[in-house]
Design an enzyme around this catalytic site. Structure first.
Site, short mmCIF file in Angstrom:
data_model
loop_
_atom_site.label_atom_id
_atom_site.label_comp_id
_atom_site.label_asym_id
_atom_site.label_seq_id
_atom_site.Cartn_x
_atom_site.Cartn_y
_atom_site.Cartn_z
NE ARG A 57 -1.73 -2.40 2.76
CZ ARG A 57 -2.02 -3.64 2.42
NH1 ARG A 57 -3.17 -3.91 1.89
NH2 ARG A 57 -1.18 -4.64 2.64
CB THR A 58 3.20 2.65 2.52
OG1 THR A 58 2.37 2.10 3.54
CG2 THR A 58 3.67 4.01 2.93
CE LYS A 85 27.71 -2.78 -5.48
NZ LYS A 85 27.89 -1.74 -6.50
NE ARG A 107 6.72 0.71 5.42
CZ ARG A 107 5.52 0.15 5.22
NH1 ARG A 107 5.45 -1.13 4.87
NH2 ARG A 107 4.43 0.86 5.35
CG HIS A 135 2.88 3.83 8.86
ND1 HIS A 135 2.95 4.67 7.77
CD2 HIS A 135 2.55 2.60 8.36
CE1 HIS A 135 2.69 3.97 6.66
NE2 HIS A 135 2.44 2.72 7.01
N1 CP Z 1 -0.59 -0.13 5.87
C1 CP Z 1 0.63 -0.36 5.36
O1 CP Z 1 1.62 0.26 5.78
O2 CP Z 1 0.66 -1.32 4.40
P1 CP Z 1 1.96 -1.75 3.58
O3 CP Z 1 2.88 -2.47 4.53
O4 CP Z 1 1.43 -2.64 2.47
O5 CP Z 1 2.61 -0.50 3.05
#
Ligand code: CP
Length: 309
Positions: A57-58, A85, A107, A135
């Site tokens: 999603r993100t 590396k 992320r 998040h």
């Molecule tokens: N909700 C969410 O962060 O989903 P993903 O891990 O698919 O990005």
């Protein structure tokens, strides 16, 4: 305008800044519902997605948000990048900065990694999830979904059930919902509940019924099945029975209460399929709203372009 060039979390964002993002997302949601999704608002800008953890999603949502606004997008596959590396995060960031990128959506498994990157690059850094910390874009899309449904956030009761201890979604939602005047009730197995969560403003319920009683929304969090061998709870079946969300539990919530889940969902564990796919589930709407919110964030952070370190 947002006060920082980066969006790292909701802890240090003001209520006014959160509302600015939510208001912007009303317009971008309308744009998304139009026939063709092409805009030139970010023409000539470049977003890099730098994900050190899996995501559907993100990462996709950041990419589409930028593309719908006319920006260029480059996705870095960490598995095939020079990270393998031994390149440091800061060196990777400086390399991207040297290529004049405008936004980096990151992320990372380490809490604080986006903040470290942000200090060392001119690009605007957006946190797509850092360890067990925050998040922010997920919480903003959750809050936007609540506001869309109820027209306000102040006075809402939101129940959050699941692996709160390991959840950056829970923490960002707690910060954001509290700032906007909602009450957050949490319930989880003792092994999945951080000891200091009440000090941050959460109500810690003694039962899942108490958490959900009179709630406007019930949010399930993903149980990390990969952690089950760590003994956090006995089995998926027992988790579903004692800590999951089901029809019986939803009877305690307000009439018309909605179900939220950041995804991915473990079907039959956090929620039964009938609830995931039912009328009260806003899970798919959350995904659409994620695009609207990320478009709003990119537009606001674009105000910092031209302000180089
Ligand atoms: N909700 C969410 O962060 O989903 P993903 O891990 O698919 O990005």
């Amino acid at each position: 305008m947002l006060k920082d060039k980066d969006l790292l979390g909701l802890q240090h964002l003001s209520a006014d800044e959160i509302n600015l993002i939510l208001d912007g997302a009303v317009a971008t949601k309308k744009f998304l519902e139009g026939d063709r999704k092409c805009s030139e608002v970010l023409k000539g800008r470049t977003l890099v997605t730098l994900f050190y953890e899996n995501s559907t999603r993100t990462r996709t949502s950041f990419e589409l948000a930028a593309k719908y606004l006319g920006a260029n997008v480059v996705n870095i596959s960490v598995a095939t990048s020079s990270v393998q590396k031994g390149e440091t995060l800061v060196d990777t960031g400086k390399t991207l900065d040297s290529m004049k990128v405008d936004f980096i959506a990151i992320r990372h498994p380490m809490a604080g990694a986006p903040a470290l990157l942000a200090k060392n690059v001119a690009a605007s850094v957006i946190n797509g999830g850092d360890g067990m910390h925050e998040h922010p874009t997920q919480a903003l899309l959750d809050i936007f979904t609540l506001k869309e449904r109820y027209g306000k956030i102040e006075g809402l009761k939101v129940a959050i059930l699941g692996d709160i201890k390991h959840s950056r979604v829970a923490l960002s939602n707690l910060f954001g919902l509290t700032k906007l005047g909602a009450e957050t009730y949490m319930y989880a197995p003792g092994t999945m509940l951080p000891k200091d969560i009440a000090a941050l403003g959460a109500h810690v319920a003694n039962s899942r019924e108490e958490a959900v009683e009179g709630a406007d929304a019930v949010m399930g969090l993903r149980i990390q099945l990969e952690r089950m061998n760590g003994g956090l709870f006995p089995s998926a079946g027992e988790y579903a029975k004692y800590f999951g969300i089901d029809d019986g539990l939803m009877k305690y919530a307000k009439k018309g209460a909605i179900i939220l889940h950041p995804g991915p969902v473990n079907r039959g564990v956090e929620l039964p399929p009938a609830l995931i796919d039912g009328e009260t589930s806003f899970i798919n709407r959350q995904v659409t709203n994620g695009l609207a919110v990320r478009m709003s964030i990119l537009k606001l952070l674009d105000g910092y372009r031209g302000v180089r370190l």
